[in-house]
Design a protein around this motif. Structure first.
Motif, PDB file in Angstrom:
ATOM      1  N   PHE A 175      46.405  47.272  44.490  1.00 23.87           N
ATOM      2  CA  PHE A 175      47.725  47.304  43.860  1.00 23.87           C
ATOM      3  C   PHE A 175      48.824  46.757  44.761  1.00 23.87           C
ATOM      4  N   ASN A 176      48.430  46.047  45.799  1.00 22.49           N
ATOM      5  CA  ASN A 176      49.388  45.379  46.684  1.00 22.49           C
ATOM      6  C   ASN A 176      48.679  44.186  47.300  1.00 22.49           C
ATOM      7  N   ASN A 177      49.083  42.995  46.883  1.00 15.30           N
ATOM      8  CA  ASN A 177      48.419  41.773  47.351  1.00 15.30           C
ATOM      9  C   ASN A 177      49.115  41.118  48.537  1.00 15.30           C
ATOM     10  N   ASP A 178      50.140  41.762  49.089  1.00 16.38           N
ATOM     11  CA  ASP A 178      50.849  41.162  50.224  1.00 16.38           C
ATOM     12  C   ASP A 178      49.885  40.788  51.348  1.00 16.38           C
ATOM     13  N   TRP A 179      48.915  41.654  51.588  1.00 21.47           N
ATOM     14  CA  TRP A 179      48.003  41.463  52.726  1.00 21.47           C
ATOM     15  C   TRP A 179      46.999  40.332  52.510  1.00 21.47           C
ATOM     16  N   ILE A 180      46.864  39.851  51.258  1.00 21.63           N
ATOM     17  CA  ILE A 180      45.961  38.724  50.986  1.00 21.63           C
ATOM     18  C   ILE A 180      46.732  37.510  50.449  1.00 21.63           C
ATOM     19  N   GLY A 181      48.026  37.479  50.737  1.00 23.35           N
ATOM     20  CA  GLY A 181      48.818  36.308  50.383  1.00 23.35           C
ATOM     21  C   GLY A 181      49.413  36.303  48.995  1.00 23.35           C
ATOM     22  N   TYR A 187      52.347  46.008  38.247  1.00 24.77           N
ATOM     23  CA  TYR A 187      50.950  46.367  38.481  1.00 24.77           C
ATOM     24  C   TYR A 187      49.944  45.496  37.735  1.00 24.77           C
ATOM     25  N   ILE A 188      50.240  45.104  36.502  1.00 23.50           N
ATOM     26  CA  ILE A 188      49.326  44.236  35.765  1.00 23.50           C
ATOM     27  C   ILE A 188      49.294  42.848  36.393  1.00 23.50           C
ATOM     28  N   GLU A 189      50.453  42.363  36.774  1.00 26.97           N
ATOM     29  CA  GLU A 189      50.527  41.055  37.423  1.00 26.97           C
ATOM     30  C   GLU A 189      49.810  41.055  38.760  1.00 26.97           C
ATOM     31  N   VAL A 190      49.904  42.171  39.485  1.00 28.98           N
ATOM     32  CA  VAL A 190      49.215  42.291  40.775  1.00 28.98           C
ATOM     33  C   VAL A 190      47.704  42.218  40.586  1.00 28.98           C
ATOM     34  N   LEU A 191      47.189  42.951  39.605  1.00 27.77           N
ATOM     35  CA  LEU A 191      45.750  42.951  39.361  1.00 27.77           C
ATOM     36  C   LEU A 191      45.266  41.596  38.858  1.00 27.77           C
ATOM     37  N   ALA A 192      46.072  40.925  38.047  1.00 27.50           N
ATOM     38  CA  ALA A 192      45.718  39.584  37.572  1.00 27.50           C
ATOM     39  C   ALA A 192      45.736  38.588  38.728  1.00 27.50           C
ATOM     40  N   GLU A 193      46.720  38.732  39.605  1.00 29.74           N
ATOM     41  CA  GLU A 193      46.813  37.846  40.768  1.00 29.74           C
ATOM     42  C   GLU A 193      45.614  38.046  41.691  1.00 29.74           C
ATOM     43  N   ARG A 194      45.193  39.289  41.858  1.00 35.63           N
ATOM     44  CA  ARG A 194      44.016  39.563  42.695  1.00 35.63           C
ATOM     45  C   ARG A 194      42.780  38.896  42.100  1.00 35.63           C
TER      46      ARG A 194
END
Length: 284
Positions: A175-181, A187-194
């Protein structure tokens, strides 16, 4: 002692359970470190990659049973010590140091760990003879399954305080993609981005990663596992027909709910917008 701790944790009041789990983890960690003595990384491991809730556990377990090879399902430390993944990605730990902290699992020939999906380059550089398998799943089903696992609804604008309390251990990393760029916040956008970041890993390294689509696995499990063993050049030594319907992960309560109904229109469209290009490239 560990069995007793488990029993104690079940009967303790809810407010005391975290303390009991911390004590149990501390005891288990001491035992883990003792068992690490003498362990050496496998020289040519098979890494099973793929986002959480994409079928990695089932496929890795069945492949291990079919081949009779030692198989690790997730790292022990991916629970309470999930910060190790962030430290590794940010360079606070190098790959050798990370491996040293997880000697037992790295000694196995088959190692399934979804968090490794964003560490392909690091692992490939360290294990030149390694083989990689990427499990992909339609992002709409994949994200629904993740949220179902955590008992979080898919149609919210943002996560509420009570929702955030449901995200435990290394699920926090999703739920936090900062560490992978990544850069998304909702939250939905974060999971889709992952999902996009992990899919991109495969698409940029097709020549070095074997692709398995979870949907193909569901249609014909034995065929997919047999084909995978052939591509990995590993011998089939056991009959797994009796294990094909084994439930390796909890079944989500919304598994049969239409994804558009689960997410509602706004969140449904957010996933399609973010994942569209890679969905098309993966034929979804």
């Amino acid at each position: 002692l560990l069995i007793r701790m488990g029993i104690i944790n079940r009967i303790l009041p809810k407010r005391l359970k975290p303390i009991s789990r911390d004590i149990g983890f501390t005891i288990n960690s001491c035992i883990y470190k003792l068992n690490c003595i003498g362990k050496k990384p496998h020289s040519s491991p098979i890494f099973i990659l793929g986002n959480q809730k994409s079928g990695t556990s089932a496929i890795a377990a069945l492949l291990g049973e079919l081949s009779g090879k030692d198989t690790a399902i997730d790292l022990y430390y991916s629970g309470f010590r999930y910060s190790h993944f962030k430290d590794w990605k940010r360079g606070k730990l190098n790959t050798k140091q990370f491996i040293n902290k997880n000697k037992i699992e790295f000694s196995f020939e088959i190692l399934k760990e979804p968090h490794f999906s964003v560490f392909f380059k690091e692992l490939k550089q360290e294990f030149i003879e390694a083989k990689f398998v990427m499990i992909v799943r339609d992002p709409l089903d994949n994200i629904r399954s993740i949220l179902d696992r955590l008992n979080i609804d898919g149609d919210k604008k943002n996560l509420e305080k009570e929702d955030k309390k449901k995200i435990f251990h290394s699920w926090n990393l999703l739920f936090n993609n900062d560490w992978i760029g990544g850069s998304k916040k909702q939250y939905i956008e974060v999971l889709a981005e992952r999902w996009n970041i992990i899919s991109k890993t495969y698409l940029e390294n097709k020549n070095n990663i074997i692709l398995v689509k979870y949907e193909d696995f569901l249609k014909d499990k034995i065929k997919v596992i047999n084909n995978l063993s052939r591509e990995l050049n590993i011998e089939k030594v056991n009959d797994i027909s009796s294990l094909l319907n084994t439930q390796f992960q909890p079944v989500g309560k919304n598994k049969k709910v239409d994804v558009q109904e689960f997410f509602k229109e706004k969140n449904y469209q957010k996933i399609l917008s973010i994942c569209k290009e890679n969905m098309e490239r993966l034929v979804y």
